[in-house]
Design a protein around this motif. Structure first.
Motif, PDB file in Angstrom:
ATOM      1  N   TYR A  90       0.822  -1.208   0.000  1.00 51.63           N
ATOM      2  CA  TYR A  90       0.000   0.000   0.000  1.00 51.63           C
ATOM      3  C   TYR A  90       0.859   1.263   0.000  1.00 51.63           C
ATOM      4  O   TYR A  90       0.507   2.265  -0.621  1.00 51.63           O
ATOM      5  CB  TYR A  90      -0.928   0.004   1.212  1.00 51.63           C
ATOM      6  CG  TYR A  90      -1.967  -1.093   1.205  1.00 51.63           C
ATOM      7  CD1 TYR A  90      -2.653  -1.418   0.034  1.00 51.63           C
ATOM      8  CD2 TYR A  90      -2.274  -1.795   2.366  1.00 51.63           C
ATOM      9  CE1 TYR A  90      -3.608  -2.421   0.022  1.00 51.63           C
ATOM     10  CE2 TYR A  90      -3.243  -2.790   2.364  1.00 51.63           C
ATOM     11  CZ  TYR A  90      -3.898  -3.105   1.196  1.00 51.63           C
ATOM     12  OH  TYR A  90      -4.850  -4.087   1.181  1.00 51.63           O
ATOM     13  N   VAL A  97      -4.611   1.773  -4.379  1.00 58.25           N
ATOM     14  CA  VAL A  97      -5.454   1.391  -3.238  1.00 58.25           C
ATOM     15  C   VAL A  97      -6.947   1.530  -3.525  1.00 58.25           C
ATOM     16  O   VAL A  97      -7.711   0.579  -3.280  1.00 58.25           O
ATOM     17  CB  VAL A  97      -5.055   2.184  -1.984  1.00 58.25           C
ATOM     18  CG1 VAL A  97      -6.076   1.983  -0.868  1.00 58.25           C
ATOM     19  CG2 VAL A  97      -3.672   1.750  -1.506  1.00 58.25           C
ATOM     20  N   PRO A  98      -7.433   2.682  -4.025  1.00 58.22           N
ATOM     21  CA  PRO A  98      -8.887   2.795  -4.258  1.00 58.22           C
ATOM     22  C   PRO A  98      -9.421   1.748  -5.223  1.00 58.22           C
ATOM     23  O   PRO A  98     -10.573   1.308  -5.088  1.00 58.22           O
ATOM     24  CB  PRO A  98      -9.042   4.209  -4.834  1.00 58.22           C
ATOM     25  CG  PRO A  98      -7.834   4.945  -4.377  1.00 58.22           C
ATOM     26  CD  PRO A  98      -6.728   3.931  -4.364  1.00 58.22           C
ATOM     27  N   LEU A  99      -8.615   1.346  -6.189  1.00 55.87           N
ATOM     28  CA  LEU A  99      -9.059   0.330  -7.144  1.00 55.87           C
ATOM     29  C   LEU A  99      -9.166  -1.033  -6.476  1.00 55.87           C
ATOM     30  O   LEU A  99     -10.108  -1.791  -6.721  1.00 55.87           O
ATOM     31  CB  LEU A  99      -8.089   0.262  -8.325  1.00 55.87           C
ATOM     32  CG  LEU A  99      -7.942   1.540  -9.153  1.00 55.87           C
ATOM     33  CD1 LEU A  99      -6.855   1.364 -10.209  1.00 55.87           C
ATOM     34  CD2 LEU A  99      -9.256   1.921  -9.800  1.00 55.87           C
ATOM     35  N   VAL A 101      -9.509  -1.738  -3.124  1.00 57.89           N
ATOM     36  CA  VAL A 101     -10.516  -1.836  -2.063  1.00 57.89           C
ATOM     37  C   VAL A 101     -11.927  -1.727  -2.611  1.00 57.89           C
ATOM     38  O   VAL A 101     -12.884  -2.103  -1.928  1.00 57.89           O
ATOM     39  CB  VAL A 101     -10.290  -0.771  -0.976  1.00 57.89           C
ATOM     40  CG1 VAL A 101      -8.928  -0.937  -0.335  1.00 57.89           C
ATOM     41  CG2 VAL A 101     -10.462   0.634  -1.523  1.00 57.89           C
ATOM     42  N   GLY A 102     -12.075  -1.247  -3.835  1.00 55.21           N
ATOM     43  CA  GLY A 102     -13.397  -1.093  -4.410  1.00 55.21           C
ATOM     44  C   GLY A 102     -13.890  -2.288  -5.187  1.00 55.21           C
ATOM     45  O   GLY A 102     -14.960  -2.230  -5.800  1.00 55.21           O
ATOM     46  N   SER A 140      -7.478  -3.199   7.498  1.00 52.58           N
ATOM     47  CA  SER A 140      -7.595  -1.746   7.633  1.00 52.58           C
ATOM     48  C   SER A 140      -6.351  -1.154   8.289  1.00 52.58           C
ATOM     49  O   SER A 140      -5.918  -0.053   7.938  1.00 52.58           O
ATOM     50  CB  SER A 140      -8.838  -1.404   8.467  1.00 52.58           C
ATOM     51  OG  SER A 140     -10.014  -1.829   7.814  1.00 52.58           O
TER      52      SER A 140
END
Length: 204
Positions: A90, A97-99, A101-102, A140
């Motif tokens: 990370y 990261v957004p890709l 976790v989504g 997390s």
């Protein structure tokens, strides 16, 4: 003309190009990736199932890069090694990261690494109905500390007198040294809390 001995596209080549594209901050999508590879979008579709398929290739490629060998040992040793690998991932690829976790995780290698972690917690004595919650907490934790690498050297800059904060800031570590120290302390705190919870469960 004879066909090339090595295929022009492969899963690893597509994943590496996608990682490079996302890390650069350029717009990400099938068309953009095809341009970066010098191929047509239809060529990509012969190897991947659209944008989601590319993301899973990226997830698997990074998972194998940062956890090249599945961790072994006691449950807490497995937690530590997993958290260290995930944090590095990370930290070095924050734009990805957004890709990640989504999207639902489907990559076989990454699923296997989560299975190793979940099995270690089960074998360590954590009840089945809590294991996935513990895994989510750990996920997390690694995510947060990975992104912490992007923090500025000076996180706090008081403009008025403080009772303790200013004094503490003056002698505190900065930059990567601060982030590394905080991560190690945070990991100790998480492990202490998990050990305490496990001891309470065993006493019940």
């Amino acid at each position: 003309m004879a066909r090339p001995k090595v295929p022009r596209l492969s899963a690893d080549r597509i994943a590496d190009a996608a990682i490079e594209l996302i890390d650069s901050g350029a717009p990400f999508g099938v068309n953009a990736l095809a341009r970066s590879l010098g191929v047509t979008p239809s060529s990509l579709y012969n190897h991947i199932d659209g944008r989601d398929g590319i993301i899973e290739l990226v997830r698997g490629r990074l998972g194998r890069r940062y956890l090249p060998e599945l961790p072994t040992g006691t449950w807490d040793e497995i937690v530590v090694e997993t958290m260290q690998g995930m944090r590095r991932l990370y930290a070095e690829h924050p734009a990805i990261v957004p890709l990640l976790v989504g999207k639902t995780i489907t990559d076989d290698a990454v699923i296997e690494s989560y299975d190793v972690l979940a099995t270690a917690l089960v074998d360590g004595g954590f009840p089945d109905d809590e294991v996935l919650s513990v895994v989510a907490v750990l996920d997390s934790f690694a995510l947060g500390f990975g992104l912490d690498y992007a923090s500025p050297d000076d996180i706090w800059q008081p403009g008025t007198p403080t009772r303790s904060l200013g004094r503490l800031i003056a002698t505190a570590e900065r930059g990567d040294a601060r982030s590394d120290r905080v991560f190690e302390l945070g990991l100790e705190l998480v492990l202490d809390a998990l050990r305490l919870r496990l001891a309470r469960l065993r006493d019940d």
